[in-house]
Design an enzyme around this catalytic site. Structure first.
Site, PDB file in Angstrom:
ATOM      1  N   CYS A  72     -11.718  -5.562   2.123  1.00  0.00           N
ATOM      2  CA  CYS A  72     -11.064  -6.829   2.405  1.00  0.00           C
ATOM      3  C   CYS A  72      -9.968  -5.483   1.839  1.00  0.00           C
ATOM      4  O   CYS A  72      -8.985  -6.342   0.938  1.00  0.00           O
ATOM      5  CB  CYS A  72     -11.033  -7.789   1.845  1.00  0.00           C
ATOM      6  SG  CYS A  72      -9.459  -8.397   3.544  1.00  0.00           S
ATOM      7  N   PHE A 125     -14.177 -10.442  -1.194  1.00  0.00           N
ATOM      8  CA  PHE A 125     -13.591  -9.429   0.174  1.00  0.00           C
ATOM      9  C   PHE A 125     -14.405  -8.821   0.529  1.00  0.00           C
ATOM     10  O   PHE A 125     -13.714  -7.254   0.965  1.00  0.00           O
ATOM     11  CB  PHE A 125     -12.134  -9.690  -0.806  1.00  0.00           C
ATOM     12  CG  PHE A 125     -11.747 -10.422  -1.043  1.00  0.00           C
ATOM     13  CD1 PHE A 125     -10.786 -11.141  -0.108  1.00  0.00           C
ATOM     14  CD2 PHE A 125     -11.378 -10.919  -2.415  1.00  0.00           C
ATOM     15  CE1 PHE A 125     -10.264 -12.492  -0.077  1.00  0.00           C
ATOM     16  CE2 PHE A 125     -10.300 -11.918  -2.744  1.00  0.00           C
ATOM     17  CZ  PHE A 125      -9.610 -12.192  -1.518  1.00  0.00           C
ATOM     18  N   THR A 178      -9.432 -16.275   7.535  1.00  0.00           N
ATOM     19  CA  THR A 178      -9.762 -16.497   6.194  1.00  0.00           C
ATOM     20  C   THR A 178      -8.425 -16.914   5.575  1.00  0.00           C
ATOM     21  O   THR A 178      -9.322 -17.762   4.829  1.00  0.00           O
ATOM     22  CB  THR A 178      -9.963 -15.176   5.622  1.00  0.00           C
ATOM     23  OG1 THR A 178      -8.500 -14.160   5.776  1.00  0.00           O
ATOM     24  CG2 THR A 178     -11.511 -14.581   6.817  1.00  0.00           C
TER      25      THR A 178
END
Length: 507
Positions: free
Chosen positions: A456, A449, A312
């Site tokens: 995350c 996120f 990512t």
């Protein structure tokens, strides 16, 4: 121990060699059959066909579902459906509706189809576990302190060292007429950074131009997971084909499992106690009884961190460089800020205290993640049967009944392009993230996120690393994009530019 020895994978366990496995992966990991919603017919793109449904349209690449959805989903409303080979998928992109779905008291994370299929490789790692699985809570609570803002100080120098190694390679590649392929090198950088910071392990990423076998192997695994459910739905041949592909993928995955075992074995053999993520997982009790994470779960978490911690971030920095090389006024503002905060020496390292002062550069990262959230969606289900959009935010009078069997995928690229929240949404404008604009926006309009306790865990790590890498590269080099390049994006559960090359000139 030399690099070659460190990277040599441990063999597969003698009692279960890859070629001898008799695993019915379709039974162990059944492909996702859809997302529920039998009670409702929702808006969908025009031109639905009897068998194919809304999928496989002329001019649309089946390997690019996110980009297809960006085109098909425009104008369908805050919640809509797509039908593919008899499987229904429901997407939410309206800000008010997403805000409701992000209420952790009523809703929880569920696994989107590709993520669920990834479990055959990652098991109940942090990203692929259901919230009610015990190993998720144990690992989350154990590792959360290692990803706090204050913990970033301990990773700062590791990030700088890896970035400087990349710059050393790019220095040798600089000069008139020479270019570098951005994304593969940034993938090397972010893989090396997370491996060193989290596991005190090196992949020797800058010793060769070749991509590490770990990356190529797991990219193939992710691509298999992303397409597995769709292939299984194909009439007549689908499940038979998936069974063959599963066995091939698991045999290929033995390389990765051997590498993970080697990382743990190297640590045990050293007898050293490192204060990194691997040290926490190997030595910190997870409950009052003194129990530690199970060995298999440790490997699942290592793999989760390696994959989620580099794919990512390398994608986000690549997208940022793409936009900056095409926006000279924005790039000039970044350069001016770098010169003001870091000084005129293009080789200087930003200190930990200087990183938060690079406010405009941070807004560049935020705007990049608005347009191209590299993890483009997350799925939600209600904890118990409920009604969503009762206030009209679902576009249906009285709202929609939703059961725990129903999943809705929050489609972040469309959420981040809602013109009522983001004027001129395709324009790259970091000043959207000035404090006054942040305060004026709905709370759930920006979700790169994820959300809530399942957001995350490494977001602070990713943001700190992204700012450092961009600061180092842009302070050191003038970047010239190759003429004629049109942004091309590959999709393998994450988004990544491909074929994006730049010329390098030392400043």
């Amino acid at each position: 121990m030399d690099v070659a020895t460190r990277l040599r994978p441990a063999p597969a366990p003698a009692h279960q060699p890859a070629h001898a496995r008799e695993v019915d992966t379709l039974e162990q990991f059944p492909p996702n059959s859809g997302m529920g919603w039998a009670d409702h017919d929702l808006p969908h793109p025009p031109g639905r066909r009897r068998v194919l449904g809304d999928a496989f349209r002329k001019g649309m690449d089946p390997t690019q579902p996110v980009q297809n959805m960006l085109r098909l989903g425009v104008g369908l409303g805050p919640i809509f459906e797509m039908l593919a080979l008899g499987r229904k998928f429901v997407f939410a992109s309206g800000v008010d509706l997403v805000g409701e779905l992000c209420d952790d008291k009523r809703f929880t994370k569920t696994l989107a189809p590709g993520v669920q299929d990834l479990r055959m490789f990652v098991g109940d790692g942090l990203f692929t576990a259901e919230t009610d699985e015990p190993n998720w809570r144990l690992a989350h609570d154990l590792l959360m302190p290692a990803f706090s803002k204050s913990a970033m100080r301990g990773y700062h120098d590791v990030m700088l060292d890896a970035a400087n190694e990349l710059i050393g390679v790019w220095d040798m590649a600089s000069g008139e007429g020479r270019t570098v392929d951005v994304s593969p090198w940034l993938t090397k950088l972010t893989l090396e950074t997370i491996a060193r910071a989290a596991f005190s392990h090196t992949f020797g990423s800058f010793e060769t131009e070749e991509v590490d076998p770990f990356v190529t192997t797991f990219v193939r695994d992710m691509s298999h997971a992303a397409s597995r459910s769709n292939v299984a739905a194909l009439p007549l041949v689908g499940r038979r084909r998936v069974r063959r592909q599963d066995q091939t993928a698991l045999a290929r995955h033995d390389y990765i499992d051997g590498l993970l075992r080697q990382i743990v074995a190297d640590r045990e053999a050293s007898g050293e106690r490192h204060e990194d993520l691997l040290g926490r997982m190997m030595h910190e009790p997870v409950d009052d009884s003194g129990a530690l994470l199970e060995a298999q779960n440790v490997r699942h978490q290592i793999l989760t961190m390696l994959v989620a911690g580099h794919e990512t971030t390398s994608g986000a920095v690549s997208f940022a460089l793409y936009h900056l090389t095409r926006e000279p006024e924005i790039l000039a503002r970044v350069r001016a800020e770098l010169d003001e905060v870091l000084g005129s020496d293009p080789a200087v390292d930003p200190t930990f205290e200087q990183v938060p002062k690079l406010r405009y550069l941070r807004r560049v990262v935020d705007e990049t993640l608005r347009l191209w959230p590299t993890a483009p969606g997350f799925a939600r289900s209600p904890r118990e049967t409920t009604t969503i959009g009762a206030d009209g935010s679902a576009g249906v009078p009285g709202g929609l009944r939703m059961t725990p069997d129903d999943k809705v995928l929050v489609f972040i690229p469309l959420l981040h392009r809602d013109p009522d929240v983001w004027p001129d949404p395709e324009r790259f404008d970091p000043d959207r993230f000035l404090p006054e604009h942040n305060r004026a926006r709905p709370a759930h309009a920006y979700k790169p996120f994820g959300t809530g306790e399942r957001a995350c865990i490494g977001r602070q790590f990713a943001l700190h690393e992204s700012v450092i890498v961009l600061a180092k590269l842009l302070h050191r080099f003038d970047l010239t994009p190759e003429p004629g390049y049109d942004l091309t994006i590959t999709e393998r559960l994450t988004l990544m530019p491909v074929g994006f090359r730049v010329g390098l000139t030392r400043r």
